[in-house]
Design a protein around this motif. Structure first.
Motif, mmCIF file in Angstrom:
data_model
loop_
_atom_site.group_PDB
_atom_site.id
_atom_site.type_symbol
_atom_site.label_atom_id
_atom_site.label_comp_id
_atom_site.label_asym_id
_atom_site.label_seq_id
_atom_site.Cartn_x
_atom_site.Cartn_y
_atom_site.Cartn_z
ATOM 1 N N UNK A 153 0.798 -1.236 0.000
ATOM 2 C CA UNK A 153 0.000 0.000 0.000
ATOM 3 C C UNK A 153 0.823 1.274 0.000
ATOM 4 N N UNK A 154 2.139 1.172 -0.002
ATOM 5 C CA UNK A 154 2.934 2.353 0.339
ATOM 6 C C UNK A 154 2.947 2.524 1.846
ATOM 7 N N UNK A 155 3.726 3.489 2.292
ATOM 8 C CA UNK A 155 3.931 3.662 3.735
ATOM 9 C C UNK A 155 2.706 4.271 4.421
ATOM 10 N N UNK A 156 2.462 3.820 5.623
ATOM 11 C CA UNK A 156 1.384 4.359 6.466
ATOM 12 C C UNK A 156 2.014 4.729 7.803
ATOM 13 N N UNK A 157 1.945 6.008 8.184
ATOM 14 C CA UNK A 157 2.675 6.391 9.403
ATOM 15 C C UNK A 157 1.935 6.047 10.682
ATOM 16 N N UNK A 158 0.616 6.034 10.650
ATOM 17 C CA UNK A 158 -0.201 5.622 11.800
ATOM 18 C C UNK A 158 0.188 6.348 13.081
ATOM 19 N N UNK A 159 0.520 7.600 12.983
ATOM 20 C CA UNK A 159 1.080 8.268 14.158
ATOM 21 C C UNK A 159 0.208 9.409 14.672
ATOM 22 N N UNK A 160 0.343 9.647 15.980
ATOM 23 C CA UNK A 160 -0.202 10.872 16.561
ATOM 24 C C UNK A 160 0.896 11.910 16.760
ATOM 25 N N UNK A 161 2.135 11.521 16.440
ATOM 26 C CA UNK A 161 3.274 12.431 16.620
ATOM 27 C C UNK A 161 3.427 13.264 15.345
ATOM 28 N N UNK A 162 2.669 14.321 15.269
ATOM 29 C CA UNK A 162 2.575 15.144 14.071
ATOM 30 C C UNK A 162 3.938 15.510 13.507
ATOM 31 N N UNK A 163 4.826 15.905 14.397
ATOM 32 C CA UNK A 163 6.121 16.422 13.958
ATOM 33 C C UNK A 163 6.986 15.333 13.326
ATOM 34 N N UNK A 164 6.651 14.085 13.606
ATOM 35 C CA UNK A 164 7.472 12.980 13.086
ATOM 36 C C UNK A 164 7.003 12.500 11.716
ATOM 37 N N UNK A 165 5.909 13.032 11.219
ATOM 38 C CA UNK A 165 5.374 12.501 9.952
ATOM 39 C C UNK A 165 6.389 12.587 8.813
ATOM 40 N N UNK A 166 7.031 13.737 8.587
ATOM 41 C CA UNK A 166 7.999 13.753 7.481
ATOM 42 C C UNK A 166 9.157 12.783 7.708
ATOM 43 N N UNK A 167 9.618 12.679 8.923
ATOM 44 C CA UNK A 167 10.747 11.785 9.200
ATOM 45 C C UNK A 167 10.354 10.333 8.964
ATOM 46 N N UNK A 168 9.152 9.983 9.366
ATOM 47 C CA UNK A 168 8.716 8.589 9.164
ATOM 48 C C UNK A 168 8.609 8.265 7.674
ATOM 49 N N UNK A 169 8.037 9.173 6.915
ATOM 50 C CA UNK A 169 7.939 8.916 5.476
ATOM 51 C C UNK A 169 9.324 8.926 4.831
ATOM 52 N N UNK A 170 10.192 9.808 5.326
ATOM 53 C CA UNK A 170 11.551 9.838 4.797
ATOM 54 C C UNK A 170 12.262 8.511 5.052
ATOM 55 N N UNK A 171 12.099 8.001 6.254
ATOM 56 C CA UNK A 171 12.706 6.710 6.592
ATOM 57 C C UNK A 171 12.212 5.627 5.629
ATOM 58 N N UNK A 172 10.903 5.590 5.410
ATOM 59 C CA UNK A 172 10.338 4.568 4.518
ATOM 60 C C UNK A 172 10.873 4.728 3.097
ATOM 61 N N UNK A 173 10.962 5.970 2.643
ATOM 62 C CA UNK A 173 11.449 6.189 1.273
ATOM 63 C C UNK A 173 12.907 5.746 1.131
ATOM 64 N N UNK A 174 13.681 6.010 2.163
ATOM 65 C CA UNK A 174 15.087 5.594 2.122
ATOM 66 C C UNK A 174 15.234 4.072 2.174
ATOM 67 N N UNK A 175 14.463 3.440 3.031
ATOM 68 C CA UNK A 175 14.578 1.979 3.139
ATOM 69 C C UNK A 175 14.061 1.316 1.867
ATOM 70 N N UNK A 176 12.962 1.798 1.346
ATOM 71 C CA UNK A 176 12.449 1.234 0.094
ATOM 72 C C UNK A 176 13.450 1.436 -1.050
ATOM 73 N N UNK A 177 14.061 2.597 -1.101
ATOM 74 C CA UNK A 177 15.084 2.837 -2.127
ATOM 75 C C UNK A 177 16.247 1.867 -1.957
ATOM 76 N N UNK A 178 16.582 1.582 -0.720
ATOM 77 C CA UNK A 178 17.678 0.650 -0.456
ATOM 78 C C UNK A 178 17.301 -0.757 -0.890
ATOM 79 N N UNK A 179 16.081 -1.149 -0.593
ATOM 80 C CA UNK A 179 15.657 -2.500 -0.991
ATOM 81 C C UNK A 179 15.670 -2.632 -2.512
ATOM 82 N N UNK A 180 15.107 -1.643 -3.179
ATOM 83 C CA UNK A 180 15.091 -1.673 -4.646
ATOM 84 C C UNK A 180 16.509 -1.651 -5.211
ATOM 85 N N UNK A 181 17.375 -0.840 -4.602
ATOM 86 C CA UNK A 181 18.756 -0.756 -5.089
ATOM 87 C C UNK A 181 19.448 -2.108 -5.013
#
Lengths: 474, 474, 474
Positions: free
Chosen positions: A413-441
């Motif tokens: 489904x793509x990444x789902x942050x499922x968080x109440x920690x508003x400030x962490x939303x970009x970091x969580x998505x960034x983490x997912x994008x980096x890990x997914x890029x690593x897996x694909x690489x």
């Protein structure tokens, strides 16, 4: 000895240089794409009323049970961190002291995703350049608070800064969704903010207070809820309302995934007994599974996507629950069984083109054994990303590795942050994008994917798949 | 075609050069730190009486069920390897022949930790430089035996050579611990050697011989053990004795992790029935879980750390057990459930600052699902390192990867060798230090940890954490 | 935008250059060794009658449920792909259209082993050099069909081209094995083609049609099957026939691994009740486990190797099963328990030198917990390679990593393709050889294995171990 705090542009990428180069290229392509957050717990009032954040503790520490529990696990009293959220007796000086506690225990977070999120927040959002420690705690606290006092750090401004295109909240079925209405009517808010229908406690007739909830359901809908049939009609009514307010999904978190329906007559009888407070635990469990089957049936008709977050033993430590309430770190996952449990639902609706169900979980053993194979076969079944306790770099890599080969990328489904920690939303998505890029690489350098295929996939993970899986149009 | 035998200075480190360089740096820092061995099975008499080892077979082969089982798995008769330990009819020539069997099957150990341990022992301790094979068996046997005949290879000298600062043995609750007393009184022994309280069989009223054990418990303590209350008092008495002799922990290995206590009256009734030999299996299981709850209660009072080694089907092959006894390779792990099973214990004592429990296990599925989350929340819960069947390089990497992100590094205990293979202790700790250095190095090169953070962690794994988790002061 | 299609000589090898170099060296050594395929589902008639393949769809798409299910999982109607196999109403134009559907959804296979197999087949066997897509579908279809019309692409020629030395089929106990007889008598077939005894449905007295099968068993053998004892005798009779026709193994796929035998008298009673159609599900399950125990007993006498493929929920979606039959993608794995379930069988025959059992499974959680330890101890137990849903690169690496350290390399069987997709056999074995070379290379560069040891192992995986595990002499 104050240490500098930096976040490296290549963080999370594989060490091997060729692989890293490919990961970097894939990440570059998606890093600035808008965030789609199809499931989370940000309070809609924050955005509707654009309420400024109070201080670093109130924003980053007190409401974040990911962070709290690590400190609690080393003997820190949750009360000293401001828990529970919403206490009025927690003074500014106590808030500052809480921040000092966090900073002076900062080593505990080594190797955890909380460290990743926190450092990206501190550096990228707040411009902090020293590592949290007992020595730096006050300076960091003051620097964050100074930013929070500015307009640029109010929730609506941050939604823009964070480039969040779509944000789903989680809401009670009886909620009037007035904040959502306010936001929908306000052209100045670029983010699409929608509710999510979360009816769990209305399905659990064995829990204290159920009868009152069902009474309220009846009162709210004007539909008599003294029968099973009435419950169904009232739920359909509220789902329609949520749908009219933009909801794309319903969310369900029970102790098991059971969907075996009772025969109608028996369902009515158990329902009646439950209303009289006379149903056994076994009977209310069976009723809950019947309700779940009905939820799936409704989903196949109204098109709300079902998301399943099963099998968490909530509030494991009774004394902590009594003192601080729910969602303070005491929830522990248990094993999941999906193949038998979902059989009734999937037999009935599994190939229905209007039905969609997303399976999340904290039990990794079902990835390659049950969830991947189910998603590979059933058009309606999607695999949700790793959720809570496993929404972290190593666990995401394990998930991709276990699900992809037979569940396929295209049933995730793509990444789902499922968080109440508003400030962490970009970091969580960034983490997912980096890990997914690593897996694909890794697949690219092993010649398991062509580069153009990996590039298409990197985009799909961030844009196409969440939209497709959640029926989102933004 | 005799092959040379060498051990490479970079063994077990990741191949990628930057990562390897960091791993090497971290390992360098900890490789010579003293060994803390907080749980194991070395017989204390060996050290107390400084008994010389007899020969290579008696030292490295006969007592090591890790090695035996691999040979048995290819059809080698355990009797031909000298099993069971302590046989008086096993001649020198048979011992030599056993060593030949081992060497001529040496290829079987490829890819296993036994190969790693054995080669480090052969090269580092015994100076062997040829690979074991049918051709080299006798030469190696003679070379080892020649060393064993020297003073430098007696147990006490090896304790110094191995730089073992702390060594816990495993002992019966009724043991007088005379060897420990002798060692404590002897200033020439630099290693702190302490007992561990291992009461399993006194808790299992359904096993043959339980009544006699309980009689003996009563006789030893002078406390009447004809009631449940008497059992409790007698156990408290023996724990106190062990504590006075330096014990820091009690060890518990039952088929499940259950800790649900029976109501006192029922416990007394079941106990009485068990004493009469009239309790059902269900009742004695419930009694064992009640005893476990009581052990936790005692631990919260006397401060002995509980270590849990659950869920092994012992002596799976009945004929082998009948012929050779226990601990000869026929133990097979089963699945573990921790969340419900430990709930009574953790509700009662989980946040008690005087209570500590370390969960080991051979079921990897519970790492990220149950054990990591429990350790992350409960101050009392620590995660033991991979144990038996998973105390090997790949498994340790999986464990770190599964436990760290939410259980955190700081709720792990450092390495525990849990071995009766005295000669393998340095190799086992070396393996752990190398794998941990490799895991940390991976985080460093992925910019998930700063180098100074990894350096602190590498030290913590070897020194601080075992001391903290086991309340050790050396 | 037609993309080129190539397969890279270094595909699947680790990215790190030194490791890749070792992997390449190991792979070079085994890549051209003959294929031993000790378990699979190729119809023997294809080879016996050397029946030409019809077209690309009939060969590569319709019969391959690995491929079908991925398309079904995105909503493609199985009927449009020609399912079920053997339909007479599926026109040439529909077959072409099915191929177009496959090619136009080709992106779905990214990251899956189906992509790996398919691309190796397309490039290596059919000389295709463009990536499948809507645009290239027809050209590829025509190119494949042109090849299939030549003699070089008839089954017997391909057996030679593929260098398949040994091929086991899977057969009903009552099969006359006439195709096998024909092949055995034909000196022009270099491949040894043998049957496998697959008696599942004769053991499941609770399934519809069982009584008729048992009648037929009686008729075929001339042994009265009205008693349990008669069933045993008749089965022994058929096993002898299979053995005389070259069979080396029997294959067993039930929902659990249970082997607990009923006492003889009870077995007879349950059997009689089942024959009358009056046995409960519980009773027929117990009878099936008794039959399994008897199968093991027979195996210990006649030497047929048992292969166990347990714990798949067959035909999960009832409507799909009713429309298209079995083996169309709707089978989903469930959890396995081996330690208790196999206990009766292993206690009785586990150390019998004439008995051998190979455990396959789709539940990865049992690798390091149960299967590896069982194989490490019992001479009779071997670990089968990852099977279906986990016969893919990442999963095979996880398997090696989980099983090797205590199960050892030498208790694994080499690769088993278990496929009915004839054309994919070389690709599947190639994948396994590449992944195994990669795993071994990782051990070499980490100095956990010497290069010569890895070289011996690479050969053993492909040649020695399958022969040893399956008692094959070719």
């Amino acid at each position: 000895m104050t240490q500098p705090l930096t976040i490296h542009p290549d963080r999370l990428f594989p060490a091997e240089p060729q692989t890293r180069a490919v990961a970097r290229k894939l990440y570059e392509q998606v890093k600035d794409l808008p965030i789609i957050s199809p499931h989370g717990h940000v309070p809609p009032a924050w955005i509707a009323d654009d309420i400024p954040f109070k201080n670093a503790t109130d924003l980053l520490l007190t409401p974040d049970h990911y962070v709290n529990r690590i400190l609690h696990g080393q003997g820190v009293d949750l009360g000293a961190l401001g828990v529970p959220v919403g206490r009025t007796d927690f003074t500014d000086e106590q808030a500052r002291e809480a921040w000092r506690i966090f900073c002076s225990h900062y080593e505990l977070f080594r190797g955890t995703p909380m460290k990743y999120w926190m450092e990206m927040e501190l550096v990228d959002i707040f411009g902090i350049d020293v590592r949290p420690s007992a020595e730096t705690a006050d300076d960091i606290y003051d620097a964050i608070n100074a930013k929070l006092a500015t307009d640029a750090f109010k929730p609506r401004a941050l939604l823009d800064t964070f480039n969040i295109a779509f944000l789903a909240t989680t809401d009670d079925p009886l909620d009037d969704l007035e904040h959502h209405a306010k936001l929908a009517a306000d052209d100045s808010v670029a983010t699409t903010v929608v509710p999510t229908f979360r009816p769990d406690k209305y399905l659990e007739a064995g829990r204290a207070g159920w009868n009152e909830l069902i009474d309220a359901l009846g009162a709210k809908t004007g539909i008599a809820t003294d029968t099973f049939g009435g419950w169904i009609a009232a739920m359909e009514n509220r789902r329609q309302f949520f749908k009219s307010m933009g909801a794309v999904s319903s969310d369900h978190a029970h102790i098991d995934l059971g969907t075996e329906p009772l025969p109608r007559e028996e369902a009515e009888a158990v329902y009646a007994a439950a209303r009289r407070g006379e149903a056994t635990t076994e009977a209310t469990d069976a009723l809950r599974r019947t309700f779940m089957f009905e939820m799936a049936r409704m989903a196949s008709e109204d098109g709300l996507v079902m998301t399943l977050h099963p099998a968490v033993y909530r509030n494991h430590h009774q004394a902590t629950f009594e003192k601080f309430g729910a969602d303070v770190g005491g929830d522990i996952p248990i094993a999941i069984e999906a193949v038998h449990a979902l059989h009734p639902m999937l037999n009935a609706f599994g190939t229905n083109p209007n039905f969609r169900v997303i399976i999340f979980g904290q039990d990794e053993t079902v990835y390659s054994r049950e969830v991947g194979p189910l998603a590979g076969f059933y058009p309606s079944v999607y695999v949700g990303p790793p959720w809570w306790f496993i929404d972290a770099p190593d666990a995401i890599m394990r998930w991709r590795s276990s699900v992809t080969e037979y569940g396929t990328f295209y049933k995730t489904t793509g990444f789902v942050d499922d968080t109440r920690a508003f400030m962490s939303i970009p970091a969580r998505h960034d983490l997912a994008r980096r890990v997914d890029s690593s897996y694909l690489a890794t697949l690219v350098v092993q010649h398991r994917l062509a580069l153009d295929e990996a590039q298409e996939l990197a985009n799909a993970f961030v844009a196409d798949l969440p939209k497709k899986a959640f029926n989102i149009t933004v």
